[in-house]
Each structure stands twice: as structure tokens, then as C-alpha cells.
Write an enzyme that holds these catalytic residues in place. Structure first.
Site, PDB file in Angstrom:
ATOM      1  N   ASP A 117       0.949  -1.085  -0.096  1.00 10.78           N
ATOM      2  CA  ASP A 117       0.069  -0.086  -0.081  1.00 10.78           C
ATOM      3  C   ASP A 117       0.775   1.374  -0.012  1.00 10.78           C
ATOM      4  O   ASP A 117       0.754   2.148  -0.899  1.00 10.78           O
ATOM      5  CB  ASP A 117      -1.068   0.036   1.225  1.00 10.78           C
ATOM      6  CG  ASP A 117      -1.693  -1.369   1.414  1.00 10.78           C
ATOM      7  OD1 ASP A 117      -2.344  -1.532   0.552  1.00 10.78           O
ATOM      8  OD2 ASP A 117      -1.241  -1.771   2.366  1.00 10.78           O
ATOM      9  N   HIS A 120      -4.601  -3.543   6.263  1.00 11.62           N
ATOM     10  CA  HIS A 120      -4.478  -3.628   5.091  1.00 11.62           C
ATOM     11  C   HIS A 120      -5.742  -4.086   4.520  1.00 11.62           C
ATOM     12  O   HIS A 120      -6.042  -5.294   4.028  1.00 11.62           O
ATOM     13  CB  HIS A 120      -3.421  -4.702   4.681  1.00 11.62           C
ATOM     14  CG  HIS A 120      -3.351  -5.096   3.472  1.00 11.62           C
ATOM     15  ND1 HIS A 120      -2.823  -4.359   2.146  1.00 11.62           N
ATOM     16  CD2 HIS A 120      -3.653  -6.436   2.671  1.00 11.62           C
ATOM     17  CE1 HIS A 120      -2.941  -4.981   1.093  1.00 11.62           C
ATOM     18  NE2 HIS A 120      -3.537  -6.022   1.406  1.00 11.62           N
TER      19      HIS A 120
HETATM   20  N1  LIG Z   1      -0.604  -7.789   2.284  1.00  9.10           N
HETATM   21  C1  LIG Z   1      -0.658  -7.677   1.039  1.00  9.10           C
HETATM   22  O1  LIG Z   1      -0.353  -6.404   0.816  1.00  9.10           O
HETATM   23  C2  LIG Z   1      -0.965  -8.826   0.086  1.00  9.10           C
HETATM   24  C3  LIG Z   1      -1.042  -8.358  -1.273  1.00  9.10           C
HETATM   25  C4  LIG Z   1      -1.487  -9.443  -2.455  1.00  9.10           C
HETATM   26  C5  LIG Z   1      -1.775 -10.608  -1.868  1.00  9.10           C
HETATM   27  N2  LIG Z   1      -2.034 -11.041  -0.512  1.00  9.10           N
HETATM   28  C6  LIG Z   1      -2.340 -12.134  -0.074  1.00  9.10           C
HETATM   29  O2  LIG Z   1      -1.435 -13.241   0.130  1.00  9.10           O
HETATM   30  C7  LIG Z   1      -1.915 -14.496  -0.008  1.00  9.10           C
HETATM   31  C8  LIG Z   1      -1.524 -15.516  -1.069  1.00  9.10           C
HETATM   32  O3  LIG Z   1      -1.664 -14.824  -2.291  1.00  9.10           O
HETATM   33  P1  LIG Z   1      -0.979 -15.683  -3.722  1.00  9.10           P
HETATM   34  O4  LIG Z   1      -1.463 -14.990  -4.969  1.00  9.10           O
HETATM   35  O5  LIG Z   1       0.396 -16.126  -3.514  1.00  9.10           O
HETATM   36  O6  LIG Z   1      -2.291 -16.896  -3.525  1.00  9.10           O
HETATM   37  P2  LIG Z   1      -2.137 -18.428  -4.216  1.00  9.10           P
HETATM   38  O7  LIG Z   1      -3.636 -19.062  -3.974  1.00  9.10           O
HETATM   39  O8  LIG Z   1      -1.601 -18.180  -5.508  1.00  9.10           O
HETATM   40  O9  LIG Z   1      -1.231 -19.116  -3.201  1.00  9.10           O
HETATM   41  C9  LIG Z   1      -1.452 -19.339  -1.856  1.00  9.10           C
HETATM   42  C10 LIG Z   1      -0.495 -20.549  -1.526  1.00  9.10           C
HETATM   43  O10 LIG Z   1      -0.722 -21.026  -0.209  1.00  9.10           O
HETATM   44  C11 LIG Z   1      -0.936 -22.290   0.090  1.00  9.10           C
HETATM   45  N3  LIG Z   1      -1.390 -22.566   1.392  1.00  9.10           N
HETATM   46  C12 LIG Z   1      -2.654 -22.550   1.671  1.00  9.10           C
HETATM   47  N4  LIG Z   1      -2.771 -22.972   2.933  1.00  9.10           N
HETATM   48  C13 LIG Z   1      -1.470 -23.098   3.577  1.00  9.10           C
HETATM   49  C14 LIG Z   1      -1.166 -23.734   4.676  1.00  9.10           C
HETATM   50  N5  LIG Z   1      -1.810 -23.850   5.732  1.00  9.10           N
HETATM   51  N6  LIG Z   1       0.319 -23.750   4.848  1.00  9.10           N
HETATM   52  C15 LIG Z   1       1.105 -23.485   3.807  1.00  9.10           C
HETATM   53  N7  LIG Z   1       0.612 -23.115   2.640  1.00  9.10           N
HETATM   54  C16 LIG Z   1      -0.625 -22.706   2.250  1.00  9.10           C
HETATM   55  C17 LIG Z   1      -1.638 -22.727  -1.222  1.00  9.10           C
HETATM   56  O11 LIG Z   1      -1.476 -24.201  -1.287  1.00  9.10           O
HETATM   57  C18 LIG Z   1      -1.086 -22.086  -2.276  1.00  9.10           C
HETATM   58  O12 LIG Z   1      -0.028 -22.350  -2.848  1.00  9.10           O
HETATM   59  C19 LIG Z   1      -3.660 -14.324  -0.094  1.00  9.10           C
HETATM   60  O13 LIG Z   1      -4.187 -14.411   1.126  1.00  9.10           O
HETATM   61  C20 LIG Z   1      -3.724 -12.934  -0.639  1.00  9.10           C
HETATM   62  O14 LIG Z   1      -4.713 -12.246  -0.505  1.00  9.10           O
HETATM   63  C21 LIG Z   1      -1.659 -10.079   0.425  1.00  9.10           C
HETATM   64  O1  LIG Z   2      -5.354 -10.377  -2.196  1.00  6.23           O
HETATM   65  C1  LIG Z   2      -6.303  -9.338  -2.263  1.00  6.23           C
HETATM   66  O2  LIG Z   2      -7.498  -9.380  -2.028  1.00  6.23           O
HETATM   67  C2  LIG Z   2      -5.627  -8.175  -2.578  1.00  6.23           C
HETATM   68  C3  LIG Z   2      -4.483  -7.886  -2.102  1.00  6.23           C
HETATM   69  O3  LIG Z   2      -4.525  -7.781  -0.490  1.00  6.23           O
HETATM   70  C4  LIG Z   2      -3.785  -6.620  -2.658  1.00  6.23           C
HETATM   71  O4  LIG Z   2      -3.644  -5.554  -1.850  1.00  6.23           O
HETATM   72  O5  LIG Z   2      -3.245  -6.638  -3.795  1.00  6.23           O
END
Ligand SMILES: NC(=O)c1ccc[n+]([C@@H]2O[C@H](COP(=O)([O-])OP(=O)(O)OC[C@H]3O[C@@H](n4cnc5c(N)ncnc54)[C@H](O)[C@@H]3O)[C@@H](O)[C@H]2O)c1
Ligand SMILES: O=C(O)C[C@H](O)C(=O)O
Length: 329
Positions: free
Chosen positions: A160, A188
């Protein structure tokens, strides 16, 4: 003398953020060009094979700093000896899922991970939670690691922060390197508050340079706060490379320090500063000194900012109350 490798545990290693993150860690961008790393990858059993594929590719890069990769489906093993833990894997919201269901599903992931960190991580463990809802997932993990100092649990608002810098620089027609002292407050989520009132552009006050309250309220704040959703809409998948980049920035600055004369944003355990209830994991303006985050003190908060900080903190309070009710903390 050769340096001892740092153990970096990454959960959700086979996911899209994992794929964007692991190569950058292995190449030295997380901890600097002189620090060797060992990767400890945690996945659910069904995704272990995919994580093995990523590990094969990591091997094929022959990164000089990468001293080993281990893959686990058991958090106790994955966090054993971890110095840095990037908690990326989380349960996404699916159709028809209520917020309470999402918190409960993630409690099932972050509670055992907090316990595993408590049981076996190294004494200097630093935890960054990326998986959403990141602040409250971090709170759950922290609550189950009573032997680890609470300050070692953080959640990511650096994406962010970087988004806000980019939007502000574009508005002012300056390079991003001209922007400093921007702050993301709160959660967030869409309630977050990107604050430019203390930010500077080439050393001058950014809010004065913008001088456009309609843009601030009607464009800048909602664009930054809803950027994650806009990316999902455009890409058909949530942000991955930019999220991985922000995770690298967060841990890099935590371990190696923030630059003099600037600060960044991170969700850390509140000590009550700026009226944020103690114990909530909320985003603040922070600097890192000697490997510890410190909240920048003494900023004047006007009514415009107060209202927005309070709204986001209220959401965090409600999330905390909800996970408390579910017996997750
Ligand atoms: N804070 C931020 O700014 C931000 C930004 C983008 C995404 N995210 C979040 O990050 C997370 C991951 O995003 P992504 O695009 O990589 O998702 P994704 O679905 O591509 O990958 C998530 C992975 O986590 C694994 N997983 C699920 N449960 C698990 C567990 N108990 N132990 C270990 N691994 C586990 C899944 O098998 C999968 O491979 C999501 O929650 C998304 O919303 C946060
Ligand atoms: O995974 C999401 O819901 C959005 C993510 O947290 C982001 O800020 O890009």
C-alpha cells in the site's frame, strides 16, 4: 570467515506470490548481497509437488547465496530454526463466504503456525504476514507464540505504501525517489488511510504541493485503498510480483534499516501510539534501527486524518473481537 546461512521460511511457496518471491530471496535481495540463505518452504500436501518444481528451478539458477532448499507440509518442521518467516499462504475468500468464516478458516492456518514458531523458531525470528486478512492473521499467530517477543510479528502494508508513493509521484510529475515520509495507517484493507500530510516531495510538504483536496479524498485515497481489487479485476488474479516486491522491501528494511531522513509503513503491534489500542497490529509510520521497528512519534494528526485512522482502527478492533469470539486468540 564464511557467514552462517539465514533460514528463511516461506509459506504458500507454490502460490503466485511464492513464485515471485523465492527467486528474489535466493538472489540476495531480501538480506543483502553478502548473506547466504537456506529456504524452508511450507505448503499443503496437495501443493508440495508444485513447490518441488519451483525448487528445481531455484537449483537451476545456481544462485551463489542459496545454500539449501527444504520442503515441508508440517509447520513444526518448516519453522524449526527459522530466522525469518514470510507467512504468505492463506485461505482466500470464496463465493458466499462471510467475513467470520474467512477469519475462522485462516485461524486454522495461523494458530498452528504461531504455535510452531513458538516451539522451534530461532531466537531472532522475524515474522511478516502477507496472507489476508494480514493484520488479524498476524494477531492470531502472535497470540499463539507467547515466548516470542510480540514485536517480532508484523503484517504487510508496504505494498500500500509503495502504491501510494507511485500515485503521488504521478500526480506531481516527479520521480518516486522525490517522495518521502508517506504513511499508511490502519488495516491492509479498503479502510486503510494513506496519509500525505507529513509526506514530502523533494523536501517540500506533499499536501501543499498537491493542493487539491478533491483529488486527495476522491481519487488518491480510494485508488490506493482499492488498488488490490482493481488488480484482481484487471488481471483476474491478485497482485503477485508487486506483493512479493513489497515483502522484500519490508524484511530488507527491518533487518538492514530504513534510510536516514525517511520512514516507511508497516503493521506492527501497537504500543498505544496515536490512540491505536495497545496490542492491535496496525500500520504506522515506522523506521527500523538496529533491527527493530520504531513508530515515528510526534506527528500532528488533524481532524481529516483522525477520522480516517479511527475508521480503519475500528475495523481492526472488530476483527480482533471476532477472532476472540471464535476462540482464536
Ligand atoms: N498484504 C498484502 O499486501 C497482500 C497483497 C497481495 C496478496 N495478499 C495475500 O497473499 C496471500 C497469497 O496470495 P497468492 O496470490 O500467492 O495466493 P495463491 O492462492 O496463488 O497461493 C497461496 C498458496 O498458499 C498455499 N497454502 C494454503 N494454505 C496453506 C497452509 N496452511 N500452509 C502453507 N501453505 C498454504 C496454497 O496451497 C497456495 O499454494 C493471499 O491471502 C492474498 O490475499 C496480500
Ligand atoms: O488479495 C487481495 O485481496 C488483494 C491484495 O491484498 C492486494 O492488496 O493486492
Amino acid at each position: 570467515m564464511a557467514q552462517v546461512p539465514v533460514n528463511v521460511t516461506v509459506t504458500g511457496a507454490a502460490g503466485q506470490i511464492g513464485y515471485a518471491l523465492l527467486f528474489r530471496i535466493a538472489s540476495g535481495q531480501l538480506l543483502g548481497p553478502d548473506t547466504p540463505v537456506k529456504l524452508r518452504l511450507l505448503e499443503i500436501p496437495q501443493a508440495v509437488k508444485a513447490a518441488e518444481g519451483t525448487a528445481m528451478e531455484l537449483d537451476d539458477c545456481a544462485f551463489p547465496l542459496l545454500r539449501g532448499i527444504d520442503i515441508f507440509d508440517d509447520p513444526r518442521q518448516a519453522f524449526d530454526g527459522a530466522n525469518v518467516a514470510l507467512l504468505v499462504g492463506a485461505r482466500p475468500r470464496t463465493k458466499g463466504m462471510e467475513r467470520g468464516d474467512l477469519l475462522e478458516a485462516n485461524g486454522g492456518i495461523f494458530k498452528p503456525q504461531g504455535e510452531a514458531i513458538n516451539a522451534g523458531a530461532a531466537d531472532d525470528i522475524r515474522v511478516l504476514v502477507v496472507g489476508n486478512p494480514a493484520n488479524t492473521n498476524a494477531l492470531i499467530a502472535q497470540a499463539h507464540a507467547p515466548d516470542v517477543p510480540a514485536e517480532r510479528f508484523t503484517a504487510m502494508t508496504r505494498l500500500d505504501h509503495n502504491r501510494a508513493i507511485s500515485q503521488l509521484a504521478a500526480k506531481l510529475g516527479v520521480p518516486v525517489t522525490d517522495i518521502s515520509k508517506l504513511t499508511i495507517w490502519g488495516n491492509h484493507s479498503a479502510t486503510q488511510y494513506p496519509d500525505i500530510f507529513h509526506a514530502e516531495v523533494a523536501g517540500k510538504n506533499a499536501a501543499e504541493a498537491v493542493n487539491d483536496e478533491a483529488w486527495l479524498s476522491g481519487t488518491f485515497i480510494p485508488t490506493v485503498a482499492k488498488r488490490g481489487a482493481a488488480i484482481i479485476e484487471a488481471r483476474g488474479a491478485s497482485s503477485a510480483a508487486s506483493a512479493a516486491n513489497a515483502a522484500i522491501d519490508h524484511v530488507h528494511d527491518w533487518v538492514l534499516g530504513t534510510p536516514e531522513g525517511d520512514w516507511t509503513s508497516a503493521a506492527i503491534v501497537s504500543d498505544g501510539s496515536y490512540g491505536v489500542p495497545e496490542g492491535l497490529i496496525s500500520s504506522f509510520p515506522v523506521v527500523s534501527r538496529d533491527g527493530r521497528w520504531e513508530i515515528v512519534q510526534g506527528l500532528e494528526i488533524d481532524a481529516f486524518s483522525r477520522e480516517r485512522i479511527d475508521a480503519s482502527v475500528q475495523e481492526l478492533t472488530e476483527e480482533r473481537d471476532a477472532v476472540r469470539k471464535l476462540g482464536l486468540i
